[in-house]
Scaffold this motif. Structure first.
Motif, PDB file in Angstrom:
ATOM      1  N   MET A   1      -4.588   8.923   3.363  1.00  0.00           N
ATOM      2  CA  MET A   1      -4.824   8.301   2.230  1.00  0.00           C
ATOM      3  C   MET A   1      -3.695   8.778   1.162  1.00  0.00           C
ATOM      4  O   MET A   1      -3.310   8.086   0.308  1.00  0.00           O
ATOM      5  CB  MET A   1      -6.159   8.241   1.691  1.00  0.00           C
ATOM      6  N   ARG A   2      -3.890  10.279   1.091  1.00  0.00           N
ATOM      7  CA  ARG A   2      -2.847  10.781   0.189  1.00  0.00           C
ATOM      8  C   ARG A   2      -1.436  10.703   0.172  1.00  0.00           C
ATOM      9  O   ARG A   2      -0.744  10.379  -0.744  1.00  0.00           O
ATOM     10  CB  ARG A   2      -3.221  12.321   0.565  1.00  0.00           C
ATOM     11  N   VAL A   3      -1.029  10.242   1.495  1.00  0.00           N
ATOM     12  CA  VAL A   3       0.350   9.840   1.421  1.00  0.00           C
ATOM     13  C   VAL A   3       0.463   8.450   1.022  1.00  0.00           C
ATOM     14  O   VAL A   3       1.560   8.247   0.375  1.00  0.00           O
ATOM     15  CB  VAL A   3       0.866   9.732   3.184  1.00  0.00           C
ATOM     16  N   LEU A   4      -0.324   7.646   1.219  1.00  0.00           N
ATOM     17  CA  LEU A   4      -0.420   6.372   0.429  1.00  0.00           C
ATOM     18  C   LEU A   4      -0.468   6.290  -1.107  1.00  0.00           C
ATOM     19  O   LEU A   4       0.063   5.431  -1.819  1.00  0.00           O
ATOM     20  CB  LEU A   4      -1.512   5.306   0.916  1.00  0.00           C
ATOM     21  N   GLU A   5      -1.352   7.278  -1.395  1.00  0.00           N
ATOM     22  CA  GLU A   5      -1.454   7.588  -2.878  1.00  0.00           C
ATOM     23  C   GLU A   5      -0.382   7.966  -3.852  1.00  0.00           C
ATOM     24  O   GLU A   5       0.149   7.592  -4.569  1.00  0.00           O
ATOM     25  CB  GLU A   5      -2.511   8.664  -3.411  1.00  0.00           C
ATOM     26  N   VAL A   6       0.506   8.809  -2.906  1.00  0.00           N
ATOM     27  CA  VAL A   6       1.741   9.465  -3.347  1.00  0.00           C
ATOM     28  C   VAL A   6       2.950   8.413  -3.502  1.00  0.00           C
ATOM     29  O   VAL A   6       3.521   8.431  -4.661  1.00  0.00           O
ATOM     30  CB  VAL A   6       2.399  10.661  -2.872  1.00  0.00           C
ATOM     31  N   VAL A   7       2.900   7.732  -2.500  1.00  0.00           N
ATOM     32  CA  VAL A   7       3.906   6.547  -2.420  1.00  0.00           C
ATOM     33  C   VAL A   7       3.688   5.543  -3.559  1.00  0.00           C
ATOM     34  O   VAL A   7       4.599   5.050  -4.284  1.00  0.00           O
ATOM     35  CB  VAL A   7       3.892   5.878  -1.207  1.00  0.00           C
TER      36      VAL A   7
ATOM     37  N   GLU B   1       1.847   6.218  -6.314  1.00  0.00           N
ATOM     38  CA  GLU B   1       2.204   6.781  -7.555  1.00  0.00           C
ATOM     39  C   GLU B   1       3.686   6.927  -7.930  1.00  0.00           C
ATOM     40  O   GLU B   1       4.182   6.863  -9.059  1.00  0.00           O
ATOM     41  CB  GLU B   1       1.760   8.245  -7.739  1.00  0.00           C
ATOM     42  N   ALA B   2       4.728   6.967  -6.911  1.00  0.00           N
ATOM     43  CA  ALA B   2       6.125   7.133  -7.030  1.00  0.00           C
ATOM     44  C   ALA B   2       6.655   5.991  -7.574  1.00  0.00           C
ATOM     45  O   ALA B   2       7.763   6.008  -8.144  1.00  0.00           O
ATOM     46  CB  ALA B   2       6.700   7.436  -5.720  1.00  0.00           C
ATOM     47  N   ASP B   3       5.984   4.604  -7.726  1.00  0.00           N
ATOM     48  CA  ASP B   3       6.350   3.364  -8.365  1.00  0.00           C
ATOM     49  C   ASP B   3       7.941   3.159  -7.720  1.00  0.00           C
ATOM     50  O   ASP B   3       8.800   2.644  -8.158  1.00  0.00           O
ATOM     51  CB  ASP B   3       6.665   3.537  -9.740  1.00  0.00           C
ATOM     52  N   ILE B   4       7.804   3.256  -6.222  1.00  0.00           N
ATOM     53  CA  ILE B   4       9.233   2.773  -5.558  1.00  0.00           C
ATOM     54  C   ILE B   4       9.136   1.264  -5.429  1.00  0.00           C
ATOM     55  O   ILE B   4       8.077   0.677  -5.027  1.00  0.00           O
ATOM     56  CB  ILE B   4       9.090   3.508  -4.072  1.00  0.00           C
ATOM     57  N   PRO B   5      10.249   0.508  -5.527  1.00  0.00           N
ATOM     58  CA  PRO B   5      10.184  -0.944  -5.235  1.00  0.00           C
ATOM     59  C   PRO B   5       9.630  -1.310  -3.865  1.00  0.00           C
ATOM     60  O   PRO B   5      10.266  -0.720  -2.811  1.00  0.00           O
ATOM     61  CB  PRO B   5      11.621  -1.623  -5.547  1.00  0.00           C
ATOM     62  N   ASP B   6       8.534  -2.221  -3.916  1.00  0.00           N
ATOM     63  CA  ASP B   6       8.154  -2.608  -2.706  1.00  0.00           C
ATOM     64  C   ASP B   6       7.847  -1.717  -1.477  1.00  0.00           C
ATOM     65  O   ASP B   6       8.393  -1.962  -0.830  1.00  0.00           O
ATOM     66  CB  ASP B   6       8.641  -3.962  -2.206  1.00  0.00           C
ATOM     67  N   ALA B   7       7.334  -0.438  -2.028  1.00  0.00           N
ATOM     68  CA  ALA B   7       7.263   0.649  -0.771  1.00  0.00           C
ATOM     69  C   ALA B   7       6.141   0.449   0.205  1.00  0.00           C
ATOM     70  O   ALA B   7       5.071   0.257  -0.281  1.00  0.00           O
ATOM     71  CB  ALA B   7       7.425   1.764  -1.661  1.00  0.00           C
ATOM     72  N   TRP B   8       6.175   0.862   1.238  1.00  0.00           N
ATOM     73  CA  TRP B   8       5.205   0.635   2.221  1.00  0.00           C
ATOM     74  C   TRP B   8       5.377   2.100   3.280  1.00  0.00           C
ATOM     75  O   TRP B   8       6.405   2.513   3.500  1.00  0.00           O
ATOM     76  CB  TRP B   8       5.525  -0.415   3.127  1.00  0.00           C
ATOM     77  N   VAL B   9       4.248   2.387   3.916  1.00  0.00           N
ATOM     78  CA  VAL B   9       4.343   3.540   4.795  1.00  0.00           C
ATOM     79  C   VAL B   9       4.349   2.904   6.174  1.00  0.00           C
ATOM     80  O   VAL B   9       3.419   2.150   6.327  1.00  0.00           O
ATOM     81  CB  VAL B   9       3.111   4.498   4.491  1.00  0.00           C
ATOM     82  N   GLY B  10       5.089   3.234   7.068  1.00  0.00           N
ATOM     83  CA  GLY B  10       5.068   2.360   8.404  1.00  0.00           C
ATOM     84  C   GLY B  10       5.815   3.217   9.479  1.00  0.00           C
ATOM     85  O   GLY B  10       6.294   4.358   9.636  1.00  0.00           O
ATOM     86  N   ALA B  11       5.781   2.311  10.640  1.00  0.00           N
ATOM     87  CA  ALA B  11       6.392   2.828  11.805  1.00  0.00           C
ATOM     88  C   ALA B  11       5.529   3.847  12.550  1.00  0.00           C
ATOM     89  O   ALA B  11       4.287   3.722  12.562  1.00  0.00           O
ATOM     90  CB  ALA B  11       7.878   3.124  11.704  1.00  0.00           C
ATOM     91  N   GLY B  12       6.304   4.693  13.050  1.00  0.00           N
ATOM     92  CA  GLY B  12       5.600   5.948  14.056  1.00  0.00           C
ATOM     93  C   GLY B  12       4.769   6.723  13.591  1.00  0.00           C
ATOM     94  O   GLY B  12       3.755   7.053  14.370  1.00  0.00           O
ATOM     95  N   VAL B  13       4.529   6.969  12.256  1.00  0.00           N
ATOM     96  CA  VAL B  13       3.667   7.954  11.662  1.00  0.00           C
ATOM     97  C   VAL B  13       2.191   7.085  11.746  1.00  0.00           C
ATOM     98  O   VAL B  13       1.296   7.676  12.110  1.00  0.00           O
ATOM     99  CB  VAL B  13       3.742   8.177  10.336  1.00  0.00           C
ATOM    100  N   LEU B  14       2.236   5.805  11.604  1.00  0.00           N
ATOM    101  CA  LEU B  14       0.989   4.904  11.802  1.00  0.00           C
ATOM    102  C   LEU B  14       0.692   5.108  13.209  1.00  0.00           C
ATOM    103  O   LEU B  14      -0.527   5.111  13.720  1.00  0.00           O
ATOM    104  CB  LEU B  14       0.967   3.523  11.178  1.00  0.00           C
TER     105      LEU B  14
END
Length: 179
Positions: free
Chosen positions: A1-7, A9-22
């Motif tokens: 959850m903290r990774v998702l929160e940081v991303v 908060e960074a306000d990166i255009p259309d940003a997602w966490v994905g691939a191998g880490v998930l």
């Protein structure tokens, strides 16, 4: 959850966490010996920014994430720019420009890694999974043929060693004649 929160908060255009880490998070917990954050090789951040296709943009976004949480091995890639570097890195001819994050995730190497998540306002989690999440949740390693050849998939299979890392995961090896 903290990774998702940081991303978020960074306000990166259309940003997602994905691939191998998930995949690693789910498979380590369900099919392995438990998820250990220190074993994460990288945290892939896929974002979509048509305004800046430069490699410097990726470096800037990655640097900003490191400043926000230095212990995380961030790796940000602008999916709008993939067509500018993909042939040089992976070989083959030109690839078409991707049109969105959803279009990008549809090209990721395995169906179980073709999953991304982001945190929406009010902490709602949004999932992007063009092939669904069955292979991720059921522990199935399967090539996504949209952009990855059978030869590339076999090389990834040898490098990633999913059956060693997660003994009860099912590997559907690519047909070598499909390359």
């Amino acid at each position: 959850m903290r990774v998702l929160e940081v991303v978020r908060e960074a306000d990166i255009p259309d940003a997602w966490v994905g691939a191998g880490v998930l995949r690693d998070l789910v498979w380590d917990q369900v099919y392995g010996w438990g998820f250990v954050p220190g074993r994460v090789r990288d945290v892939d951040i896929a974002y979509f920014d048509l305004g800046d296709l430069s490699a410097g943009n990726d470096d800037s976004v990655t640097g900003d994430l490191y400043r926000r949480w230095p212990e995380v091995p961030w790796e940000a890639k602008n999916q709008a720019a993939v067509h500018t570097w993909y042939p040089d890195r992976f070989g083959g001819g030109p690839v078409p420009a991707l049109t969105s994050i959803h279009d990008a995730v549809r090209t990721w190497p395995e169906t179980a890694t073709a999953v991304a998540a982001r945190l929406r306002p009010h902490d709602a989690i949004e999932i992007c999974a063009p092939f669904g999440v069955d292979d991720l949740l059921d522990g199935v390693w399967r090539r996504n043929p949209r952009r990855v050849s059978a030869a590339q998939s076999l090389a990834r299979l040898a490098r990633q060693q999913p059956q060693r890392r997660w003994p009860s995961v099912s590997v559907i090896a690519p047909e070598t004649d499909l390359a």
